[in-house]
Scaffold this active site. Structure first.
Site, PDB file in Angstrom:
ATOM      1  N   CYS A   2     106.703  72.847  -1.175  1.00  0.00           N
ATOM      2  CA  CYS A   2     106.086  71.833  -0.301  1.00  0.00           C
ATOM      3  C   CYS A   2     106.914  70.560  -0.271  1.00  0.00           C
ATOM      4  O   CYS A   2     107.007  69.902   0.773  1.00  0.00           O
ATOM      5  CB  CYS A   2     104.663  71.542  -0.746  1.00  0.00           C
ATOM      6  SG  CYS A   2     103.527  72.894  -0.359  1.00  0.00           S
ATOM      7  N   GLU A  36      99.275  71.490   1.423  1.00  0.00           N
ATOM      8  CA  GLU A  36     100.157  70.491   2.044  1.00  0.00           C
ATOM      9  C   GLU A  36     100.850  71.080   3.268  1.00  0.00           C
ATOM     10  O   GLU A  36     100.962  70.439   4.309  1.00  0.00           O
ATOM     11  CB  GLU A  36     101.224  70.035   1.035  1.00  0.00           C
ATOM     12  CG  GLU A  36     100.673  69.348  -0.202  1.00  0.00           C
ATOM     13  CD  GLU A  36     100.382  70.296  -1.349  1.00  0.00           C
ATOM     14  OE1 GLU A  36      99.901  71.423  -1.096  1.00  0.00           O
ATOM     15  OE2 GLU A  36     100.633  69.912  -2.494  1.00  0.00           O
TER      16      GLU A  36
HETATM   17  N1  THU Z   1      98.687  75.070  -4.351  1.00  0.00           N
HETATM   18  C1  THU Z   1      98.608  74.203  -3.303  1.00  0.00           C
HETATM   19  O1  THU Z   1      97.897  74.463  -2.331  1.00  0.00           O
HETATM   20  N2  THU Z   1      99.320  73.067  -3.362  1.00  0.00           N
HETATM   21  C2  THU Z   1     100.091  72.685  -4.426  1.00  0.00           C
HETATM   22  O2  THU Z   1     100.729  71.655  -4.376  1.00  0.00           O
HETATM   23  C3  THU Z   1     100.154  73.519  -5.620  1.00  0.00           C
HETATM   24  C4  THU Z   1      99.528  74.853  -5.504  1.00  0.00           C
HETATM   25  C5  THU Z   1      97.873  76.292  -4.307  1.00  0.00           C
HETATM   26  C6  THU Z   1      98.644  77.556  -4.120  1.00  0.00           C
HETATM   27  C7  THU Z   1      97.694  78.581  -4.727  1.00  0.00           C
HETATM   28  O3  THU Z   1      96.740  78.956  -3.746  1.00  0.00           O
HETATM   29  C8  THU Z   1      96.977  77.816  -5.813  1.00  0.00           C
HETATM   30  O4  THU Z   1      97.182  76.433  -5.520  1.00  0.00           O
HETATM   31  C9  THU Z   1      97.476  78.125  -7.213  1.00  0.00           C
HETATM   32  O5  THU Z   1      98.832  77.967  -7.313  1.00  0.00           O
END
Ligand code: THU
Length: 130
Positions: free
Chosen positions: A90, A56
């Site tokens: 986020c 995000e």
């Molecule tokens: N992650 C995201 O990219 N967005 C989210 O809303 C939750 C978590 C990613 C961060 C990390 O690379 C992986 O998911 C595991 O937490």
């Protein structure tokens, strides 16, 4: 193409670009800038785990770097059982660049779709300086 379908397509394409050597968990996101342009983002991990950038925030920061000042909608997706939702960090960044009633789509790759708003995902946000 309708906005929702386009956002889902862009976010889904982003899943392949995720850099996730540690979690192997791919996340894709897409945002609509005030100009109407759509920006995609993927999660980008780091050996120093806390420096990971979520999908995000990558999408939002890509839009800001391209000249956007605000966004009107965000979609997040992952190859999960349930629709996925933005993490707390986020949610705070989304609050910075979206109106409180802007639409947030929570999806997965199996057709799950939940529609909420910025206020819905971060109630009681700190808005005093906005
Ligand atoms: N992650 C995201 O990219 N967005 C989210 O809303 C939750 C978590 C990613 C961060 C990390 O690379 C992986 O998911 C595991 O937490």
């Amino acid at each position: 193409m309708a906005e929702l379908e386009e956002l889902l397509q862009v976010a889904t394409d982003m899943l392949d670009r995720a850099y996730t050597p540690y979690s192997h968990f791919h996340v894709g996101a897409a945002v609509v800038g005030a100009s109407g342009k759509i920006y995609g983002g993927c999660n980008i991990e780091n050996a120093s785990y806390g420096l990971t950038n979520c999908a995000e925030r990558t999408a939002i920061f890509s839009g800001i770097a391209a000249g956007e000042k605000k966004f009107t909608a965000l979609l997040v997706t992952g190859d999960t059982e349930q629709a996925i939702a933005p993490c707390g960090a986020c949610r705070q960044v989304i609050t910075e660049f979206f109106d409180q009633d802007a639409v947030i789509y929570l999806t997965n790759q199996k057709g799950a779709l939940a529609e909420t708003t910025v206020a819905g995902i971060l109630p009681g946000a700190f808005l005093a300086l906005k």
